[in-house]
Design a protein around this motif. Structure first.
Motif, short mmCIF file in Angstrom:
data_model
loop_
_atom_site.label_atom_id
_atom_site.label_comp_id
_atom_site.label_asym_id
_atom_site.label_seq_id
_atom_site.Cartn_x
_atom_site.Cartn_y
_atom_site.Cartn_z
N TYR A 1 16.21 -24.89 0.33
CA TYR A 1 15.78 -24.65 -1.49
C TYR A 1 16.17 -22.79 -2.04
O TYR A 1 15.83 -22.25 -1.64
N ASP A 2 17.41 -23.25 -3.06
CA ASP A 2 16.76 -21.76 -3.49
C ASP A 2 16.06 -22.08 -4.99
O ASP A 2 16.73 -23.23 -5.89
N LEU A 3 15.62 -21.11 -5.57
CA LEU A 3 14.93 -21.84 -7.07
C LEU A 3 15.30 -21.42 -8.39
O LEU A 3 15.11 -21.88 -9.21
N ILE A 4 16.86 -20.56 -8.05
CA ILE A 4 17.92 -20.56 -9.18
C ILE A 4 18.21 -21.70 -9.46
O ILE A 4 17.79 -22.24 -10.39
N ASP A 5 19.18 -21.57 -8.19
CA ASP A 5 20.41 -22.88 -8.42
C ASP A 5 19.47 -24.39 -8.45
O ASP A 5 20.15 -24.93 -8.46
N ASP A 6 18.33 -24.70 -7.49
CA ASP A 6 17.98 -25.89 -7.31
C ASP A 6 16.40 -26.13 -8.36
O ASP A 6 16.14 -26.83 -8.55
N PHE A 7 16.81 -24.96 -9.44
CA PHE A 7 15.50 -25.85 -10.58
C PHE A 7 16.13 -26.63 -10.76
O PHE A 7 14.63 -27.58 -11.26
N ASP A 8 16.95 -27.26 -11.34
CA ASP A 8 16.61 -28.79 -11.77
C ASP A 8 15.89 -29.68 -11.42
O ASP A 8 15.76 -30.69 -11.57
N LEU A 9 16.70 -29.74 -9.81
CA LEU A 9 16.05 -30.66 -9.00
C LEU A 9 14.04 -29.82 -8.74
O LEU A 9 13.63 -31.36 -8.77
N ILE A 10 13.89 -29.15 -8.99
CA ILE A 10 12.66 -29.09 -9.01
C ILE A 10 12.11 -29.96 -10.15
O ILE A 10 10.77 -30.45 -9.53
N GLU A 11 12.59 -29.64 -11.24
CA GLU A 11 12.07 -29.78 -12.95
C GLU A 11 11.98 -31.55 -12.30
O GLU A 11 11.18 -31.60 -12.78
N PHE B 1 8.93 -32.62 -9.99
CA PHE B 1 7.57 -32.56 -10.81
C PHE B 1 7.33 -33.14 -12.45
O PHE B 1 5.81 -33.90 -11.70
N ALA B 2 8.46 -34.02 -12.55
CA ALA B 2 8.21 -34.69 -13.28
C ALA B 2 8.19 -35.69 -12.76
O ALA B 2 7.31 -36.84 -13.55
N GLN B 3 9.07 -36.20 -11.76
CA GLN B 3 8.35 -37.47 -10.56
C GLN B 3 7.23 -37.75 -10.29
O GLN B 3 6.37 -38.71 -10.15
N TYR C 1 4.33 -35.60 -10.10
CA TYR C 1 3.08 -35.07 -11.50
C TYR C 1 2.88 -34.92 -12.36
O TYR C 1 1.90 -34.56 -12.76
N GLY C 2 4.53 -35.76 -13.05
CA GLY C 2 4.60 -36.91 -14.55
C GLY C 2 4.00 -34.43 -15.78
O GLY C 2 3.82 -34.70 -16.79
N ILE C 3 5.22 -33.73 -14.41
CA ILE C 3 4.14 -32.65 -15.41
C ILE C 3 5.86 -31.96 -15.85
O ILE C 3 6.87 -31.81 -15.22
N ARG C 4 6.12 -31.77 -17.27
CA ARG C 4 7.50 -31.13 -17.87
C ARG C 4 7.44 -29.50 -17.01
O ARG C 4 6.34 -28.63 -18.28
N LEU C 5 8.40 -29.24 -16.52
CA LEU C 5 8.06 -27.84 -15.98
C LEU C 5 8.31 -27.16 -17.28
O LEU C 5 7.56 -25.81 -17.25
N ARG C 6 9.10 -26.86 -17.72
CA ARG C 6 9.34 -26.45 -19.03
C ARG C 6 8.86 -25.82 -19.44
O ARG C 6 8.71 -24.75 -20.20
N LEU D 1 2.34 -26.82 -5.56
CA LEU D 1 3.00 -28.23 -5.88
C LEU D 1 4.35 -28.04 -5.31
O LEU D 1 4.07 -29.66 -5.13
N LEU D 2 4.93 -26.79 -5.78
CA LEU D 2 6.26 -27.56 -4.93
C LEU D 2 5.90 -27.53 -3.10
O LEU D 2 7.03 -28.47 -2.81
#
Length: 126
Positions: free
Chosen positions: A20-30, A33-35, A37-42, A56-57
């Motif tokens: 994975y790529d932290l920049i290109d896949d950030f939407d997937l990471i977000e 995390f929400a799914q 951990y229930g964390i709203r990463l932004r 967590l990642l």
């Protein structure tokens, strides 16, 4: 925020192999995390410490959007790949093509030096 993302990306690029790529896949990471951990990463990104984020990642499971993509990208078994859907094959192919195009300047220079030495040794033999 962009500074933090670049730092995170650079820290992860030290790994031998990442799917994975932290920049290109950030939407997937977000969304992962929400799914999971229930964390709203932004909302947390400016206060979350790197150690917590990376823990967590790395703990995301295969049922998350990122986990599913990583499963597809990292698959090595030809029998499993053969049974991928067209969409899964496209995801994997896109990832492999993207990574095949990336080569560091140092690796490039080493490869060119090896090729040059190979031609030198061939010329000496003739």
């Amino acid at each position: 925020m962009k500074y933090l993302m670049r730092k995170w990306r650079n820290d992860f690029q030290n790994n031998d192999e990442s799917f994975y790529d932290l920049i290109d896949d950030f939407d997937l990471i977000e969304s992962s995390f929400a799914q999971q951990y229930g964390i709203r990463l932004r909302m947390e990104i400016n206060t979350m410490k790197w150690g917590e984020f990376s823990s967590l990642l790395s703990g995301l499971n295969g049922d998350t959007p990122l986990g599913n993509i990583v499963r597809i990208r990292s698959e090595k078994d030809p029998k499993v790949i053969k049974n991928f859907t067209e969409s899964e094959k496209k995801i994997r192919s896109k990832w492999l093509n993207k990574n095949a195009k990336q080569i560091s300047r140092e690796d490039y220079q080493q490869a060119m030096e090896s090729i040059k030495n190979m031609f030198k040794s061939m010329a000496k033999q003739n």
